[in-house]
Write a protein that holds these residues in place. Sequence first.
Motif, PDB file in Angstrom:
ATOM      1  N   LEU A 111       0.906  -1.224   0.053  1.00  0.00           N
ATOM      2  CA  LEU A 111       0.024   0.093   0.084  1.00  0.00           C
ATOM      3  C   LEU A 111       0.802   1.379  -0.010  1.00  0.00           C
ATOM      4  O   LEU A 111       1.748   1.300   0.916  1.00  0.00           O
ATOM      5  CB  LEU A 111      -1.066  -0.139   1.104  1.00  0.00           C
ATOM      6  N   ASP A 112       0.695   2.030  -0.923  1.00  0.00           N
ATOM      7  CA  ASP A 112       1.316   3.325  -1.087  1.00  0.00           C
ATOM      8  C   ASP A 112       0.058   4.294  -0.219  1.00  0.00           C
ATOM      9  O   ASP A 112      -0.832   4.831  -0.719  1.00  0.00           O
ATOM     10  CB  ASP A 112       1.375   3.879  -2.309  1.00  0.00           C
ATOM     11  N   ARG A 113       0.492   4.890   0.927  1.00  0.00           N
ATOM     12  CA  ARG A 113      -0.217   5.668   1.374  1.00  0.00           C
ATOM     13  C   ARG A 113      -0.326   7.382   1.107  1.00  0.00           C
ATOM     14  O   ARG A 113      -1.162   8.023   1.514  1.00  0.00           O
ATOM     15  CB  ARG A 113       0.363   5.954   3.159  1.00  0.00           C
ATOM     16  N   MET A 114       0.397   7.730   0.067  1.00  0.00           N
ATOM     17  CA  MET A 114       0.356   8.862  -0.602  1.00  0.00           C
ATOM     18  C   MET A 114       0.445   9.993   0.134  1.00  0.00           C
ATOM     19  O   MET A 114      -0.361  11.264   0.042  1.00  0.00           O
ATOM     20  CB  MET A 114      -0.546   8.982  -1.541  1.00  0.00           C
ATOM     21  N   GLU A 115       1.356   9.876   1.446  1.00  0.00           N
ATOM     22  CA  GLU A 115       1.403  10.727   2.458  1.00  0.00           C
ATOM     23  C   GLU A 115       2.778  11.653   2.627  1.00  0.00           C
ATOM     24  O   GLU A 115       3.598  11.024   2.679  1.00  0.00           O
ATOM     25  CB  GLU A 115       0.752  10.100   3.764  1.00  0.00           C
ATOM     26  N   ARG A 116       2.348  12.933   2.882  1.00  0.00           N
ATOM     27  CA  ARG A 116       3.740  13.604   3.041  1.00  0.00           C
ATOM     28  C   ARG A 116       4.557  13.300   4.078  1.00  0.00           C
ATOM     29  O   ARG A 116       3.783  13.199   5.174  1.00  0.00           O
ATOM     30  CB  ARG A 116       3.376  15.110   2.776  1.00  0.00           C
ATOM     31  N   SER A 117       5.857  13.500   4.088  1.00  0.00           N
ATOM     32  CA  SER A 117       6.513  13.126   5.449  1.00  0.00           C
ATOM     33  C   SER A 117       6.187  14.313   6.469  1.00  0.00           C
ATOM     34  O   SER A 117       5.659  15.480   5.910  1.00  0.00           O
ATOM     35  CB  SER A 117       8.117  13.122   4.934  1.00  0.00           C
ATOM     36  N   GLY A 118       6.833  14.147   7.619  1.00  0.00           N
ATOM     37  CA  GLY A 118       6.517  15.303   8.580  1.00  0.00           C
ATOM     38  C   GLY A 118       5.914  14.800   9.534  1.00  0.00           C
ATOM     39  O   GLY A 118       5.803  13.401   9.985  1.00  0.00           O
ATOM     40  N   ASN A 119       5.320  15.706  10.576  1.00  0.00           N
ATOM     41  CA  ASN A 119       4.461  15.084  11.558  1.00  0.00           C
ATOM     42  C   ASN A 119       3.137  15.863  11.602  1.00  0.00           C
ATOM     43  O   ASN A 119       2.733  16.384  10.442  1.00  0.00           O
ATOM     44  CB  ASN A 119       5.075  15.336  12.900  1.00  0.00           C
ATOM     45  N   ALA A 120       2.465  15.978  12.669  1.00  0.00           N
ATOM     46  CA  ALA A 120       1.067  16.657  12.739  1.00  0.00           C
ATOM     47  C   ALA A 120       0.891  18.083  12.439  1.00  0.00           C
ATOM     48  O   ALA A 120      -0.046  18.757  11.946  1.00  0.00           O
ATOM     49  CB  ALA A 120       0.339  16.233  14.013  1.00  0.00           C
ATOM     50  N   GLU A 121       2.147  18.645  12.845  1.00  0.00           N
ATOM     51  CA  GLU A 121       2.351  20.136  12.413  1.00  0.00           C
ATOM     52  C   GLU A 121       3.063  20.422  11.358  1.00  0.00           C
ATOM     53  O   GLU A 121       2.642  21.500  10.371  1.00  0.00           O
ATOM     54  CB  GLU A 121       2.883  20.809  13.744  1.00  0.00           C
ATOM     55  N   GLN A 122       4.232  19.577  10.911  1.00  0.00           N
ATOM     56  CA  GLN A 122       4.996  20.087   9.958  1.00  0.00           C
ATOM     57  C   GLN A 122       4.883  19.041   8.789  1.00  0.00           C
ATOM     58  O   GLN A 122       4.779  17.730   9.099  1.00  0.00           O
ATOM     59  CB  GLN A 122       6.381  20.228  10.349  1.00  0.00           C
ATOM     60  N   VAL A 123       4.621  19.600   7.663  1.00  0.00           N
ATOM     61  CA  VAL A 123       4.034  18.844   6.400  1.00  0.00           C
ATOM     62  C   VAL A 123       5.214  18.652   5.412  1.00  0.00           C
ATOM     63  O   VAL A 123       5.560  19.953   5.085  1.00  0.00           O
ATOM     64  CB  VAL A 123       2.645  18.922   5.922  1.00  0.00           C
ATOM     65  N   GLY A 124       5.985  17.956   4.716  1.00  0.00           N
ATOM     66  CA  GLY A 124       6.957  17.836   4.264  1.00  0.00           C
ATOM     67  C   GLY A 124       6.319  18.182   2.445  1.00  0.00           C
ATOM     68  O   GLY A 124       5.056  18.088   2.349  1.00  0.00           O
ATOM     69  N   ALA A 125       7.202  18.318   1.747  1.00  0.00           N
ATOM     70  CA  ALA A 125       6.857  18.474   0.059  1.00  0.00           C
ATOM     71  C   ALA A 125       6.499  17.083  -0.487  1.00  0.00           C
ATOM     72  O   ALA A 125       5.663  17.199  -1.503  1.00  0.00           O
ATOM     73  CB  ALA A 125       7.746  19.377  -0.369  1.00  0.00           C
ATOM     74  N   HIS A 126       7.073  15.971  -0.145  1.00  0.00           N
ATOM     75  CA  HIS A 126       7.094  14.902  -0.907  1.00  0.00           C
ATOM     76  C   HIS A 126       6.810  13.792   0.041  1.00  0.00           C
ATOM     77  O   HIS A 126       6.969  13.882   1.256  1.00  0.00           O
ATOM     78  CB  HIS A 126       8.326  14.436  -1.522  1.00  0.00           C
ATOM     79  N   SER A 127       6.389  12.519  -0.215  1.00  0.00           N
ATOM     80  CA  SER A 127       5.981  11.483   0.425  1.00  0.00           C
ATOM     81  C   SER A 127       7.412  10.335   0.398  1.00  0.00           C
ATOM     82  O   SER A 127       8.124  10.829  -0.267  1.00  0.00           O
ATOM     83  CB  SER A 127       5.116  10.606  -0.264  1.00  0.00           C
ATOM     84  N   ALA A 128       7.304   9.593   1.647  1.00  0.00           N
ATOM     85  CA  ALA A 128       8.487   8.699   1.454  1.00  0.00           C
ATOM     86  C   ALA A 128       8.679   7.927   0.455  1.00  0.00           C
ATOM     87  O   ALA A 128       9.710   7.568  -0.203  1.00  0.00           O
ATOM     88  CB  ALA A 128       8.395   7.813   2.704  1.00  0.00           C
ATOM     89  N   VAL A 129       7.617   7.571  -0.477  1.00  0.00           N
ATOM     90  CA  VAL A 129       7.912   6.855  -1.598  1.00  0.00           C
ATOM     91  C   VAL A 129       8.316   7.852  -2.592  1.00  0.00           C
ATOM     92  O   VAL A 129       9.357   7.275  -3.324  1.00  0.00           O
ATOM     93  CB  VAL A 129       6.404   6.317  -2.087  1.00  0.00           C
ATOM     94  N   GLN A 130       8.074   9.162  -2.660  1.00  0.00           N
ATOM     95  CA  GLN A 130       8.707   9.861  -3.799  1.00  0.00           C
ATOM     96  C   GLN A 130       9.845  10.181  -3.402  1.00  0.00           C
ATOM     97  O   GLN A 130      10.963  10.164  -4.254  1.00  0.00           O
ATOM     98  CB  GLN A 130       7.858  11.208  -3.693  1.00  0.00           C
ATOM     99  N   ASP A 131      10.256  10.349  -2.072  1.00  0.00           N
ATOM    100  CA  ASP A 131      11.879  10.357  -1.806  1.00  0.00           C
ATOM    101  C   ASP A 131      12.795   9.111  -2.069  1.00  0.00           C
ATOM    102  O   ASP A 131      13.883   9.401  -2.513  1.00  0.00           O
ATOM    103  CB  ASP A 131      11.924  10.567  -0.265  1.00  0.00           C
ATOM    104  N   VAL A 132      12.319   8.250  -1.928  1.00  0.00           N
ATOM    105  CA  VAL A 132      12.793   6.645  -2.475  1.00  0.00           C
ATOM    106  C   VAL A 132      13.004   6.742  -4.088  1.00  0.00           C
ATOM    107  O   VAL A 132      14.118   6.624  -4.584  1.00  0.00           O
ATOM    108  CB  VAL A 132      12.228   5.611  -2.025  1.00  0.00           C
ATOM    109  N   GLN A 133      11.804   7.373  -4.870  1.00  0.00           N
ATOM    110  CA  GLN A 133      12.102   7.316  -6.343  1.00  0.00           C
ATOM    111  C   GLN A 133      13.350   8.282  -6.614  1.00  0.00           C
ATOM    112  O   GLN A 133      13.948   8.015  -7.692  1.00  0.00           O
ATOM    113  CB  GLN A 133      10.809   7.399  -6.869  1.00  0.00           C
ATOM    114  N   ARG A 134      12.983   9.385  -5.923  1.00  0.00           N
ATOM    115  CA  ARG A 134      13.855  10.436  -6.273  1.00  0.00           C
ATOM    116  C   ARG A 134      15.332  10.368  -5.969  1.00  0.00           C
ATOM    117  O   ARG A 134      16.362  10.511  -6.841  1.00  0.00           O
ATOM    118  CB  ARG A 134      13.431  11.662  -5.645  1.00  0.00           C
ATOM    119  N   GLU A 135      15.492   9.612  -4.784  1.00  0.00           N
ATOM    120  CA  GLU A 135      17.085   9.324  -4.280  1.00  0.00           C
ATOM    121  C   GLU A 135      17.670   8.307  -5.302  1.00  0.00           C
ATOM    122  O   GLU A 135      18.844   8.454  -5.264  1.00  0.00           O
ATOM    123  CB  GLU A 135      16.815   8.765  -3.000  1.00  0.00           C
TER     124      GLU A 135
END
Length: 223
Positions: A155-179
């Motif tokens: 399952l791809d949660r399609m969820e941006r990284s970060g926490n409840a207050e801070q939201v990143g620009a990309h998801s963990a899946v996108q980060d892995v693909q880019r990296e």
Amino acid sequence: MTQDNLRHAFIQFALDAGVLSFGEFVTKAGRTSPYFFNAGLFNQGAMLGQVAQFYAKTLLASGVEFDMLFGPAYKGITLASATAVALAGMGRDVPFAYNRKEAKDHGEGGTIVGAKLQGRVVIIDDVISAGTSVRESVQMIRAAGATPAAVLIALDRMERSGNAEQVGAHSAVQDVQREFGMPVVSIASLADLLQYLDASQNPALAQHRAAVGAYRARYGVDA
């Protein structure tokens, strides 16, 4: 079965197995999620055989070229080995390997168990949360002289990284693909779950659509 049908069949299977559930769940990031996916509940032989079929069919349909499978400890071990069995039943008999958390200093030794890491390797896991296990797997695969070809998850949660207050620009899946410049293939995604809820004739399921949609609007990334 089309890919859309396969994704929706997997969601129905996960719901029936209790692996996918709705309610209020606090994630590691401290967010309150309206749904929860726990692949550790694929804990009976028949269920494991079925989920392996979903993994194998998704991998074959993805077009990814591969020579073997790798399962990162711990959940990936069972998933990779079961998927190898399913692939063999479909006429694609490939080797698989997995890692130990700690190196063994006797017997065959080392941290890798199973087939020698070589060629194009697909990493199999349940989800990607922070991407830590993928990064460790890539390091081991490259250290052996093999090539990480893709990551296959349930399952791809399609969820941006970060926490409840801070939201990143990309998801963990996108980060892995880019990296790593390799695809992450999922059996289903949060977008598929929303489509499934939209089409559901079951009021008990449809009632969760608004909460899941709001969560995606707040934390989700584009498809």
